[in-house]
Design an enzyme around this catalytic site. Structure first.
Site, PDB file in Angstrom:
ATOM      1  N   HIS A 100       0.805  -1.226   0.000  1.00  0.00           N
ATOM      2  CA  HIS A 100       0.000   0.000   0.000  1.00  0.00           C
ATOM      3  C   HIS A 100       0.838   1.278   0.000  1.00  0.00           C
ATOM      4  O   HIS A 100       0.292   2.371  -0.180  1.00  0.00           O
ATOM      5  CB  HIS A 100      -0.993  -0.011   1.170  1.00  0.00           C
ATOM      6  CG  HIS A 100      -2.315   0.617   0.850  1.00  0.00           C
ATOM      7  ND1 HIS A 100      -3.452   0.420   1.605  1.00  0.00           N
ATOM      8  CD2 HIS A 100      -2.692   1.450  -0.164  1.00  0.00           C
ATOM      9  CE1 HIS A 100      -4.455   1.108   1.073  1.00  0.00           C
ATOM     10  NE2 HIS A 100      -4.025   1.740   0.001  1.00  0.00           N
ATOM     11  N   ASP A 123     -10.015  -0.591   3.780  1.00  0.00           N
ATOM     12  CA  ASP A 123      -8.819  -1.149   4.416  1.00  0.00           C
ATOM     13  C   ASP A 123      -9.134  -1.578   5.853  1.00  0.00           C
ATOM     14  O   ASP A 123      -9.944  -0.937   6.536  1.00  0.00           O
ATOM     15  CB  ASP A 123      -7.743  -0.033   4.440  1.00  0.00           C
ATOM     16  CG  ASP A 123      -6.320  -0.547   4.582  1.00  0.00           C
ATOM     17  OD1 ASP A 123      -6.115  -1.556   5.272  1.00  0.00           O
ATOM     18  OD2 ASP A 123      -5.422   0.101   4.022  1.00  0.00           O
ATOM     19  N   HIS A 125      -6.872  -1.255   7.971  1.00  0.00           N
ATOM     20  CA  HIS A 125      -5.980  -0.331   8.680  1.00  0.00           C
ATOM     21  C   HIS A 125      -6.267   1.110   8.267  1.00  0.00           C
ATOM     22  O   HIS A 125      -6.900   1.356   7.241  1.00  0.00           O
ATOM     23  CB  HIS A 125      -4.521  -0.669   8.345  1.00  0.00           C
ATOM     24  CG  HIS A 125      -4.171  -2.117   8.536  1.00  0.00           C
ATOM     25  ND1 HIS A 125      -4.239  -3.040   7.508  1.00  0.00           N
ATOM     26  CD2 HIS A 125      -3.782  -2.796   9.636  1.00  0.00           C
ATOM     27  CE1 HIS A 125      -3.895  -4.239   7.975  1.00  0.00           C
ATOM     28  NE2 HIS A 125      -3.606  -4.121   9.267  1.00  0.00           N
ATOM     29  N   ASP A 127      -3.607   3.312   7.936  1.00  0.00           N
ATOM     30  CA  ASP A 127      -2.401   3.742   7.201  1.00  0.00           C
ATOM     31  C   ASP A 127      -2.100   5.219   7.428  1.00  0.00           C
ATOM     32  O   ASP A 127      -1.739   5.960   6.511  1.00  0.00           O
ATOM     33  CB  ASP A 127      -2.523   3.394   5.707  1.00  0.00           C
ATOM     34  CG  ASP A 127      -2.545   1.881   5.473  1.00  0.00           C
ATOM     35  OD1 ASP A 127      -2.176   1.128   6.407  1.00  0.00           O
ATOM     36  OD2 ASP A 127      -2.930   1.452   4.378  1.00  0.00           O
ATOM     37  N   HIS A 140       4.185   1.052   4.220  1.00  0.00           N
ATOM     38  CA  HIS A 140       2.795   0.758   3.796  1.00  0.00           C
ATOM     39  C   HIS A 140       1.772   1.106   4.883  1.00  0.00           C
ATOM     40  O   HIS A 140       0.577   1.156   4.581  1.00  0.00           O
ATOM     41  CB  HIS A 140       2.631  -0.700   3.314  1.00  0.00           C
ATOM     42  CG  HIS A 140       2.472  -1.726   4.397  1.00  0.00           C
ATOM     43  ND1 HIS A 140       1.802  -2.913   4.205  1.00  0.00           N
ATOM     44  CD2 HIS A 140       2.933  -1.753   5.669  1.00  0.00           C
ATOM     45  CE1 HIS A 140       1.832  -3.633   5.331  1.00  0.00           C
ATOM     46  NE2 HIS A 140       2.507  -2.952   6.218  1.00  0.00           N
ATOM     47  N   ASP A 228      -7.367  -1.840  -0.322  1.00  0.00           N
ATOM     48  CA  ASP A 228      -6.406  -2.788   0.249  1.00  0.00           C
ATOM     49  C   ASP A 228      -7.170  -4.102   0.429  1.00  0.00           C
ATOM     50  O   ASP A 228      -8.204  -4.131   1.118  1.00  0.00           O
ATOM     51  CB  ASP A 228      -5.924  -2.206   1.591  1.00  0.00           C
ATOM     52  CG  ASP A 228      -4.837  -3.019   2.259  1.00  0.00           C
ATOM     53  OD1 ASP A 228      -4.815  -4.253   2.070  1.00  0.00           O
ATOM     54  OD2 ASP A 228      -4.037  -2.421   3.008  1.00  0.00           O
ATOM     55  N   ASP A 230      -6.752  -6.429   2.260  1.00  0.00           N
ATOM     56  CA  ASP A 230      -6.926  -6.867   3.650  1.00  0.00           C
ATOM     57  C   ASP A 230      -8.136  -6.209   4.313  1.00  0.00           C
ATOM     58  O   ASP A 230      -8.494  -6.555   5.444  1.00  0.00           O
ATOM     59  CB  ASP A 230      -5.638  -6.705   4.471  1.00  0.00           C
ATOM     60  CG  ASP A 230      -5.259  -5.259   4.802  1.00  0.00           C
ATOM     61  OD1 ASP A 230      -6.146  -4.396   4.927  1.00  0.00           O
ATOM     62  OD2 ASP A 230      -4.044  -5.008   4.963  1.00  0.00           O
ATOM     63  N   GLU A 273      -1.851  -4.905  -2.105  1.00  0.00           N
ATOM     64  CA  GLU A 273      -1.505  -5.881  -1.054  1.00  0.00           C
ATOM     65  C   GLU A 273      -1.806  -7.336  -1.413  1.00  0.00           C
ATOM     66  O   GLU A 273      -1.829  -8.201  -0.539  1.00  0.00           O
ATOM     67  CB  GLU A 273      -2.154  -5.518   0.305  1.00  0.00           C
ATOM     68  CG  GLU A 273      -1.647  -4.196   0.915  1.00  0.00           C
ATOM     69  CD  GLU A 273      -0.282  -4.288   1.611  1.00  0.00           C
ATOM     70  OE1 GLU A 273       0.202  -5.414   1.837  1.00  0.00           O
ATOM     71  OE2 GLU A 273       0.309  -3.218   1.892  1.00  0.00           O
TER      72      GLU A 273
HETATM   73  N1  LIG Z   1      -1.331  -1.240   4.067  1.00  0.00           N
HETATM   74  C1  LIG Z   1      -1.263  -2.033   5.108  1.00  0.00           C
HETATM   75  N2  LIG Z   1      -1.536  -3.303   4.995  1.00  0.00           N
HETATM   76  N3  LIG Z   1      -0.866  -1.507   6.258  1.00  0.00           N
HETATM   77  C2  LIG Z   1      -0.674  -2.238   7.476  1.00  0.00           C
HETATM   78  C3  LIG Z   1      -0.132  -1.355   8.564  1.00  0.00           C
HETATM   79  C4  LIG Z   1       0.056  -2.089   9.854  1.00  0.00           C
HETATM   80  C5  LIG Z   1       0.495  -1.208  11.025  1.00  0.00           C
HETATM   81  N4  LIG Z   1      -0.536  -0.239  11.352  1.00  0.00           N
HETATM   82  C6  LIG Z   1       1.815  -0.500  10.715  1.00  0.00           C
HETATM   83  O1  LIG Z   1       1.822   0.694  10.560  1.00  0.00           O
HETATM   84  O2  LIG Z   1       2.843  -1.133  10.626  1.00  0.00           O
HETATM   85 MN   LIG Z   2      -3.494  -0.416   3.616  1.00  0.00          MN
HETATM   86 MN   LIG Z   3      -4.427  -2.878   5.335  1.00  0.00          MN
END
Ligand SMILES: NC(=[NH2+])NCCC[C@H](N)C(=O)O
Ligand SMILES: [Mn+2]
Ligand SMILES: [Mn+2]
Length: 301
Positions: A100, A123, A125, A127, A140, A228, A230, A273
């Site tokens: 990402h 997502d 998350h 991010d 990411h 994303d 996920d 992702e």
């Molecule tokens: N694009 C993603 N899958 N991001 C996951 C981030 C996970 C976690 N919040 C980090 O900053 O490390």
């Molecule tokens: Mn993401």
């Molecule tokens: Mn994510």
């Protein structure tokens, strides 16, 4: 959305996180038939090939905890320039990741074409980490923060302007893993978030209607969907590097994509992702292509 001239851009980026294989995401999504699927609907697709990504850094930059900062900056700049060029030619950008972190380049390329771009961030998350709040140093986890102007200046200033988007033009959908610093930032900046709690309580139809009317009230002049994989529950999309249980269902995701298509608001998108090494028989890339189908107007009847 009528029949579009779509530019497909692959970004085999794996330097924004630490699991090998997500660089093969663009191949997996192409292999799952994305071009054929879009042509079947009647769109014209130009596959622009892949943005070149350097090898991982040999020694970390001493002044930062961000991993592969220089390499991610260079790739983001190349992607931003490419997107800028395809938009000049009136093409619709469809970007395939890669992790990402590529959204940094995407939004840098889009940002100077729109005065008031809206963003839907689909997502698990947020991010929204910076070097200070990141638990991992993985870029990411930072692209949304960078795009609103927060984080390492090398990333924030790609293409020579910042911020790329306004925090009040962002809607996050599907969040269920939010770090403490991200939570603070969401409150401080008033970023609109529909968590899994909201999706469970209101239903996806209401969430999407709310998200789109919120963005219309903001008078956005374009809408970028950053999806994303996920965000979807890992039972449907196991091929992702940071899976979080309790996600958006396959059916809810199709509904969301169909509603976005009907709204005719989306002007660019990226699907990120997909990691074929962590996947089961390319299932996650197949879901990506199925959702791309719905987003671009595929109908059951
Ligand atoms: N694009 C993603 N899958 N991001 C996951 C981030 C996970 C976690 N919040 C980090 O900053 O490390
Ligand atoms: Mn993401
Ligand atoms: Mn994510």
């Amino acid at each position: 959305m009528n029949k579009l001239n779509i530019s497909l851009i692959g970004v085999p980026m794996d330097l924004g996180q630490n699991r090998r294989g997500v660089d093969m995401g663009p191949s997996a999504i192409r292999y799952a038939g994305v071009v054929e699927r879009l042509e079947e609907i009647g769109h014209t697709v130009t596959d622009e090939g892949n943005i070149q990504i350097a090898a991982a850094e040999k020694t970390a930059s001493p002044d930062t905890n961000l991993k592969n900062l220089i390499e991610v900056t260079d790739a983001s700049t190349a992607l931003a320039n490419k997107i800028h060029d395809v938009m000049e030619n009136g093409q619709f950008p469809l970007i395939l990741g890669g992790d990402h972190s590529i959204a940094i380049g995407t939004l840098a390329g889009l940002g100077d074409r729109y005065d008031n771009l809206g963003v839907i961030w689909y997502d698990a998350h947020a991010d929204l980490n910076t070097g200070e709040t990141s638990p991992s140093g993985n870029i990411h986890g930072m692209p949304l923060a960078v795009s609103i102007g927060l984080g390492h200046e090398k990333l924030v200033n790609i293409r020579g302007f910042a911020p790329k988007i306004k925090p009040e033009n962002v809607v996050i959908i599907g969040a269920r893993s939010i770090d403490p610093g991200e939570r603070e930032l969401i409150k401080e900046k008033g970023i609109k978030v529909f968590t899994m709690h909201d999706i469970d309580k209101l239903g996806m139809t209401a969430v999407m209607n709310n998200a789109m009317s919120y963005l219309k009230d903001r008078n956005v002049d374009g809408l970028h969907l950053s999806l994303d994989l996920d965000g979807i529950d890992p039972i449907y999309t196991p091929g992702v590097g940071t899976p979080v249980p309790g996600g958006i269902s396959y059916r809810e995701s199709h509904l969301a994509m169909e509603m976005l298509f009907t709204s005719d608001m989306v002007t660019s998108t990226e699907f990120v992702e997909v990691n074929p090494i962590l996947d089961e028989k390319n299932k996650t890339a197949d879901v990506a292509v199925a959702l791309i189908g719905s987003l671009f107007g595929e109908k059951l009847l």
